[in-house]
Design a protein around this motif. Structure first.
Motif, PDB file in Angstrom:
ATOM      1  N   VAL A  76     -10.894  26.860  81.182  1.00 37.21           N
ATOM      2  CA  VAL A  76     -11.260  28.277  81.174  1.00 37.21           C
ATOM      3  C   VAL A  76     -10.017  29.152  81.215  1.00 37.21           C
ATOM      4  N   SER A  77      -9.091  28.842  82.100  1.00 40.74           N
ATOM      5  CA  SER A  77      -7.857  29.613  82.208  1.00 40.74           C
ATOM      6  C   SER A  77      -7.080  29.584  80.899  1.00 40.74           C
ATOM      7  N   GLU A  78      -6.964  28.402  80.333  1.00 42.21           N
ATOM      8  CA  GLU A  78      -6.248  28.244  79.071  1.00 42.21           C
ATOM      9  C   GLU A  78      -6.937  28.998  77.935  1.00 42.21           C
ATOM     10  N   LEU A  79      -8.245  28.906  77.884  1.00 40.37           N
ATOM     11  CA  LEU A  79      -9.003  29.587  76.837  1.00 40.37           C
ATOM     12  C   LEU A  79      -8.886  31.108  76.970  1.00 40.37           C
ATOM     13  N   VAL A  80      -8.908  31.613  78.184  1.00 40.66           N
ATOM     14  CA  VAL A  80      -8.743  33.055  78.395  1.00 40.66           C
ATOM     15  C   VAL A  80      -7.361  33.502  77.919  1.00 40.66           C
ATOM     16  N   LEU A  81      -6.321  32.763  78.288  1.00 41.72           N
ATOM     17  CA  LEU A  81      -4.968  33.099  77.829  1.00 41.72           C
ATOM     18  C   LEU A  81      -4.863  33.027  76.309  1.00 41.72           C
ATOM     19  N   PHE A  82      -5.493  32.008  75.723  1.00 41.98           N
ATOM     20  CA  PHE A  82      -5.491  31.853  74.266  1.00 41.98           C
ATOM     21  C   PHE A  82      -6.176  33.046  73.602  1.00 41.98           C
ATOM     22  N   LEU A  83      -7.335  33.435  74.122  1.00 35.90           N
ATOM     23  CA  LEU A  83      -8.078  34.553  73.532  1.00 35.90           C
ATOM     24  C   LEU A  83      -7.343  35.885  73.699  1.00 35.90           C
ATOM     25  N   LEU A 130       5.347  33.986  64.305  1.00 37.72           N
ATOM     26  CA  LEU A 130       6.525  33.827  65.158  1.00 37.72           C
ATOM     27  C   LEU A 130       6.229  34.249  66.597  1.00 37.72           C
ATOM     28  N   ILE A 131       5.566  35.365  66.732  1.00 39.17           N
ATOM     29  CA  ILE A 131       5.201  35.859  68.067  1.00 39.17           C
ATOM     30  C   ILE A 131       4.212  34.909  68.737  1.00 39.17           C
ATOM     31  N   ARG A 132       3.243  34.432  67.965  1.00 36.83           N
ATOM     32  CA  ARG A 132       2.218  33.524  68.486  1.00 36.83           C
ATOM     33  C   ARG A 132       2.837  32.224  69.002  1.00 36.83           C
ATOM     34  N   PHE A 133       3.794  31.653  68.263  1.00 40.10           N
ATOM     35  CA  PHE A 133       4.420  30.399  68.714  1.00 40.10           C
ATOM     36  C   PHE A 133       5.089  30.577  70.068  1.00 40.10           C
ATOM     37  N   VAL A 134       5.839  31.636  70.216  1.00 44.30           N
ATOM     38  CA  VAL A 134       6.517  31.892  71.489  1.00 44.30           C
ATOM     39  C   VAL A 134       5.491  32.025  72.617  1.00 44.30           C
ATOM     40  N   LEU A 135       4.421  32.774  72.377  1.00 40.14           N
ATOM     41  CA  LEU A 135       3.410  32.968  73.419  1.00 40.14           C
ATOM     42  C   LEU A 135       2.650  31.678  73.723  1.00 40.14           C
ATOM     43  N   TYR A 136       2.312  30.881  72.714  1.00 41.67           N
ATOM     44  CA  TYR A 136       1.646  29.595  72.961  1.00 41.67           C
ATOM     45  C   TYR A 136       2.564  28.686  73.779  1.00 41.67           C
ATOM     46  N   HIS A 137       3.824  28.619  73.355  1.00 45.28           N
ATOM     47  CA  HIS A 137       4.775  27.715  73.992  1.00 45.28           C
ATOM     48  C   HIS A 137       5.095  28.126  75.426  1.00 45.28           C
ATOM     49  N   LYS A 138       5.276  29.408  75.658  1.00 39.89           N
ATOM     50  CA  LYS A 138       5.715  29.891  76.968  1.00 39.89           C
ATOM     51  C   LYS A 138       4.578  30.283  77.908  1.00 39.89           C
ATOM     52  N   VAL A 139       3.397  30.627  77.354  1.00 43.56           N
ATOM     53  CA  VAL A 139       2.325  31.158  78.200  1.00 43.56           C
ATOM     54  C   VAL A 139       1.051  30.319  78.133  1.00 43.56           C
ATOM     55  N   VAL A 140       0.486  30.172  76.962  1.00 45.65           N
ATOM     56  CA  VAL A 140      -0.863  29.603  76.832  1.00 45.65           C
ATOM     57  C   VAL A 140      -0.907  28.128  77.166  1.00 45.65           C
ATOM     58  N   PHE A 141      -0.078  27.310  76.524  1.00 44.31           N
ATOM     59  CA  PHE A 141      -0.123  25.858  76.702  1.00 44.31           C
ATOM     60  C   PHE A 141       1.066  25.342  77.508  1.00 44.31           C
ATOM     61  N   ARG A 142       1.501  26.105  78.469  1.00 41.96           N
ATOM     62  CA  ARG A 142       2.695  25.719  79.206  1.00 41.96           C
ATOM     63  C   ARG A 142       2.423  24.630  80.238  1.00 41.96           C
ATOM     64  N   GLY A 143       1.180  24.336  80.528  1.00 43.55           N
ATOM     65  CA  GLY A 143       0.858  23.284  81.485  1.00 43.55           C
ATOM     66  C   GLY A 143       0.631  23.827  82.873  1.00 43.55           C
ATOM     67  N   ALA A 144       0.080  22.982  83.694  1.00 45.83           N
ATOM     68  CA  ALA A 144      -0.207  23.365  85.073  1.00 45.83           C
ATOM     69  C   ALA A 144       1.097  23.507  85.847  1.00 45.83           C
ATOM     70  N   PRO A 145       1.169  24.510  86.726  1.00 42.55           N
ATOM     71  CA  PRO A 145       2.399  24.653  87.517  1.00 42.55           C
ATOM     72  C   PRO A 145       2.567  23.457  88.466  1.00 42.55           C
ATOM     73  N   THR A 146       3.799  23.004  88.621  1.00 47.38           N
ATOM     74  CA  THR A 146       4.060  21.887  89.520  1.00 47.38           C
ATOM     75  C   THR A 146       4.285  22.402  90.934  1.00 47.38           C
ATOM     76  N   SER A 147       3.787  21.648  91.909  1.00 48.94           N
ATOM     77  CA  SER A 147       3.974  22.078  93.307  1.00 48.94           C
ATOM     78  C   SER A 147       4.886  21.160  94.041  1.00 48.94           C
TER      79      SER A 147
END
Length: 147
Positions: A76-83, A130-147
């Motif tokens: 859900v979080s990923e899909l919201v960021l993607f949308l 170009l803008i989309r790649f940067v946002l996908y790479h850095k924001v949308v599909f960046r993975g779960a934060p590590t703790s």
């Protein structure tokens, strides 16, 4: 010359992103032309609808192939960021098409033809990709934060 591992991984991700993007672009252009030249829709509205249709392919391709190696943060979080990302990019693409049409009409003094309109559309796609790649790479599909 040895290419660093990080650069090789980025090139691999970038290559897969471009393949998914190429297929999405073909879908977007086909739908755009169908809406404008077959059904007589407004170019800006057609741009928005065509982008949304291509968005389905883009999400599945990028999630399941391009960025499959990244841990998921939650569907859900990923899909919201993607949308949200694609909403912004779709709006940007529509604005670029509108600006291009207005500029061409001011230059030539009449409505643009199919070739000119498609060139404007392709330019908008390149900028947005170009803008989309940067946002996908850095924001949308960046993975779960590590703790």
């Amino acid at each position: 010359m040895k290419i660093p591992a990080r650069l090789r991984r980025l090139a691999g991700v970038g290559s897969r992103f471009l393949v998914v993007g190429a297929l999405s672009t073909i879908i977007e252009i086909a739908v755009f032309n169908l809406l404008v030249f077959v059904w007589g829709w407004d170019p800006v509205l057609s741009k928005v609808v065509a982008s949304l249709v291509a968005l389905i392919n883009a999400y599945i391709g990028n999630r399941e192939w391009t960025f499959r190696h990244r841990a998921r943060r939650g569907r859900v979080s990923e899909l919201v960021l993607f949308l949200v990302t694609n909403g912004v990019c779709t709006l940007l693409g529509a604005v670029l098409v509108w600006l291009g049409v207005v500029a061409l009409e001011a230059i030539v003094g009449h409505a643009t033809g199919a070739l000119a309109l498609n060139i404007v559309n392709l330019i908008s796609i390149v900028i947005v990709v170009l803008i989309r790649f940067v946002l996908y790479h850095k924001v949308v599909f960046r993975g779960a934060p590590t703790s």
